[in-house]
Design an enzyme around this catalytic site. Structure first.
Site, PDB file in Angstrom:
ATOM      1  N   HIS A   1      61.330  19.758 -11.149  1.00 27.96           N
ATOM      2  CA  HIS A   1      62.148  20.964 -11.333  1.00 27.96           C
ATOM      3  C   HIS A   1      63.389  20.687 -12.159  1.00 27.96           C
ATOM      4  CE1 HIS A   1      59.493  22.224  -8.021  1.00 27.96           C
ATOM      5  NE2 HIS A   1      59.422  23.253  -8.832  1.00 27.96           N
TER       6      HIS A   1
ATOM      7  N   GLU B   1      47.896  27.737  -7.474  1.00 28.96           N
ATOM      8  CA  GLU B   1      48.482  26.417  -7.723  1.00 28.96           C
ATOM      9  C   GLU B   1      48.120  25.418  -6.639  1.00 28.96           C
ATOM     10  OE1 GLU B   1      52.744  26.821  -8.115  1.00 28.96           O
ATOM     11  OE2 GLU B   1      52.873  28.224  -6.465  1.00 28.96           O
TER      12      GLU B   1
ATOM     13  N   ASP C   1      51.832  22.519 -10.101  1.00 32.84           N
ATOM     14  CA  ASP C   1      51.439  22.178  -8.733  1.00 32.84           C
ATOM     15  C   ASP C   1      49.933  21.970  -8.635  1.00 32.84           C
ATOM     16  OD1 ASP C   1      53.762  21.974  -7.114  1.00 32.84           O
ATOM     17  OD2 ASP C   1      54.093  24.105  -7.419  1.00 32.84           O
TER      18      ASP C   1
ATOM     19  N   CYS D   1      51.279  29.757 -16.262  1.00 33.90           N
ATOM     20  CA  CYS D   1      52.736  29.664 -16.362  1.00 33.90           C
ATOM     21  C   CYS D   1      53.240  28.253 -16.076  1.00 33.90           C
ATOM     22  CB  CYS D   1      53.413  30.683 -15.455  1.00 33.90           C
ATOM     23  SG  CYS D   1      53.068  30.417 -13.718  1.00 33.90           S
TER      24      CYS D   1
HETATM   25  C1  PEP Z   1      53.634  25.581 -11.312  1.00 31.28           C
HETATM   26  O1  PEP Z   1      53.499  24.979 -10.253  1.00 31.28           O
HETATM   27  O2  PEP Z   1      52.943  25.362 -12.330  1.00 31.28           O
HETATM   28  C2  PEP Z   1      54.673  26.609 -11.445  1.00 31.28           C
HETATM   29  C3  PEP Z   1      54.762  27.339 -12.541  1.00 31.28           C
HETATM   30  O3  PEP Z   1      55.570  26.708 -10.422  1.00 31.28           O
HETATM   31  P1  PEP Z   1      56.822  25.695 -10.269  1.00 31.28           P
HETATM   32  O4  PEP Z   1      56.831  24.812 -11.464  1.00 31.28           O
HETATM   33  O5  PEP Z   1      58.026  26.528 -10.147  1.00 31.28           O
HETATM   34  O6  PEP Z   1      56.438  24.981  -9.008  1.00 31.28           O
HETATM   35 MG    MG Z   2      54.517  25.755  -8.512  1.00 30.26          MG
END
Ligand code: PEP
Ligand code: MG
Length: 591
Positions: A199, A441, A465, A512
């Site tokens: 993150h 995910e 994820d 995404c």
């Molecule tokens: C992902 O897991 O790909 C996602 C877009 O969510 P985050 O990166 O916020 O966990």
């Molecule tokens: Mg995620």
């Protein structure tokens, strides 16, 4: 040549997570607090270390008192009394004096000294055959962990105090540390820990700050004030760069600016392949500050609004009104393009101080995202009502994170219905036909996509994820980053499966996760039939460039070849060959 450049340069290779070249002075942030790594200190640093220790003791004392009060309210005085023993440790003058004496004697920073003194006391007590004293040993270890955490918590304070342009060098940065970066002063950042989809990396891209993570030992090599160069595209960091290196990078930076200027010209052009196939590109945002850059970079709408960032880096949780205003602002800014608001994905590394969660051994597999929301209905419904209120702008959509089974969707939708009832009772308007989707995910969700489909109207593949959970590779851990493979056959097959199921149900699937933002992987995703790509604004020009140079027919052939491949390396090679052929300029930015 000045003195600083006279030192020989140190070249480090890490994981480039946010492109761009930056040169500046290193600013170390709480470099040793997390690991208790010993660092020899100068005489004038002794009072500083003692003061750090005393401040951490006060903070720890206050926290224990606070927890004790909460436990007394919820579980009764009897349970709360166990914290008296913790207070005795934190207030024990013999223990405190021992630590201070050792700092002065050994001329070391407080963390390793605290750890060794605490181990000595705890070992002594646990050797005595007495269950009461054995428990006191556990208290000492527990309190020590808390004090160390408070020493580490200084990172955030130090970030807020930065007053000169610099390159931040840290052991690790939490998303809230990163969120508090002042973009005007922090030219780049580099860390020992981290990986491409951590993150912290996501925040770096959101802030458009060049970043290299996973360097293992940059905090041991660089000192505050050292000249430092970073190449965020290639993952290179040079401490004490030579004149020749600086000249080389000056030229490289100029070339990159030239390429980026050319790509910026694509802003108003459609993301359409050479044979006329449209692949919508939307944006991932974490902060409202990014809203303007969505259209400015050439994306249409928001495919992922990570709302949990509204909760990080603040002392108090945003209430329903504040959230409704934020969501409405996002919706208005993009109208009529869709804005997909993801419900809170809090937990693991994204936990605001105000939300108490249990200490978990495996927080990424624990009380996170939809799980955390379903067990805290008040928190969740406040957000649902806020999203519903913003849905008077009919471009608002919503999705749930980390769904792993049908029941979670059913429960989340039931709370959504309850929230609608509450607004209705108060006569507050909202869109009764709000489009609700789910993220895919977790591998179990991907495999039962057909069972989830009847409960939602779209899918959004969270590949960050999905890869972590499918391959059992921690997405934030640089030690296993080499095993984290978006082109692993398991991932290619899962994406193919989810897209096919969604199309069977007449639904669309967006990607995404960071995979969608990797120009190398865009042809593969397009060929697999993905309907939309959502990427951080800064990545949009590269992704659009690849799409506009691609033949959809070629992407389909590529995907078919990938689906019958036998290894991640093979798929990666196919992708690389295609992009080198159709859009070599985007590779110039990262190779
Ligand atoms: C992902 O897991 O790909 C996602 C877009 O969510 P985050 O990166 O916020 O966990
Ligand atoms: Mg995620």
């Amino acid at each position: 040549m000045d003195d600083a450049h006279a030192q020989s340069e140190i070249l480090l290779k890490g994981i480039g997570v946010s492109p761009g070249i930056a040169v500046g002075k290193a600013q170390l942030i709480a470099p040793h607090a997390h690991t208790a790594v010993p660092r020899t200190i100068a005489r004038n640093e002794v009072p500083i270390e003692i003061a750090r220790f005393e401040e951490a003791l006060i903070a720890t004392h206050d926290q224990i008192r606070h927890i004790q009060k909460q436990v007394a309210e919820v579980l009764g005085d009897e349970h709360a009394s166990i914290f008296d023993a913790h207070l005795l440790v934190v207030d024990d003058r013999t223990f405190i004096e021992d630590v201070i004496r050792t700092i002065k004697r050994d001329m070391l920073n407080v963390e390793p000294v605290l750890l060794s003194v605490s181990n000595r006391y705890a070992d002594m007590l646990s050797k005595v055959e007495d269950s009461y004293l054995a428990e006191r040993a556990a208290d000492i270890r527990d309190v020590t962990r808390r004090i160390l955490a408070n020493l580490a918590g200084e990172a955030l304070d130090q970030m807020k105090k930065i007053s000169e342009p610099c390159i931040v060098v840290a052991h690790d940065l939490s998303p809230s540390d990163t969120a508090s970066i002042d973009r005007n002063l922090v030219k780049a950042f580099v860390t020992d820990l981290g990986s491409a989809t951590s993150h912290t990396a996501i925040m770096a891209r959101a802030l458009e700050v060049p970043a290299v993570v996973g360097l293992h030992n940059v905090t041991a090599v660089a000192h505050s004030g050292d000249p430092i160069l970073i190449d965020g595209g290639r993952g290179i960091v040079v401490v004490h760069p030579s004149e020749a290196r600086l000249a080389e990078y000056e030229k490289r930076a100029e070339d990159q600016v030239q390429i980026l200027q050319e790509l910026a010209a694509l802003r108003d052009k459609p993301p359409e392949t050479r044979d006329g196939y449209l692949v919508p590109i939307s944006a991932n945002i974490e902060l409202l500050d990014e809203l303007d850059s969505v259209a400015a970079r050439g994306a249409k709408g928001i495919g992922l609004f990570r709302t949990e960032f509204l909760f990080l880096g603040t002392e108090t949780l945003p209430d329903e009104d504040a959230q409704a205003a934020a969501y409405a602002q996002a919706a208005q800014s993009q109208y009529p393009s869709p804005v997909v608001i993801r419900t809170l994905d809090l937990g693991a590394d994204k936990l605001p101080a105000s939300i108490k969660a249990a200490d978990e051994l495996n927080p990424y597999l624990g009380d996170r995202a939809i799980r955390l929301c379903l067990t805290r209905p008040a928190l969740f419904k406040t957000q649902l009502r806020a999203i519903l209120r913003a849905s008077v702008h009919d471009n608002v959509r919503m999705m749930y994170p980390m769904i792993s089974c049908v029941q979670e969707l059913v429960d989340a939708n039931a709370l959504l219905k309850e929230s609608m009832g509450e607004l209705e009772a108060k006569g507050i308007p909202f869109n009764k036909d709000l489009v609700v989707g789910t993220m895919i995910e977790v591998p179990s969700a991907a495999l039962v996509a057909d069972l989830l489909a009847p409960h939602v109207r779209f899918f959004s593949l969270g590949t960050n994820d999905l890869i972590q959970y499918t391959m059992a590779v921690d997405r934030g851990n640089e030690n296993v980053a080499h095993l984290y493979k978006p082109t692993h056959m398991a991932i290619v097959r899962l994406i193919d499966h989810v897209v096919k199921v969604s199309h069977k149900f007449g639904m669309w699937t967006c990607v995404c996760g960071q995979m969608a933002a990797d120009p190398l992987l865009v042809p593969l995703l397009v060929g697999l039939g993905v309907d939309e790509l959502s990427v951080s604004p800064s990545q949009v020009p590269m992704v659009k460039d690849v799409i506009r140079n691609l033949y959809y027919s070629g992407a389909i052939v590529l995907a078919q070849k990938a689906l019958i491949s036998t290894s991640a390396e093979n798929v990666e090679r196919l992708c690389h060959e295609m992009v080198r052929q159709i859009a070599p300029e985007v590779l110039e930015l990262s190779e």
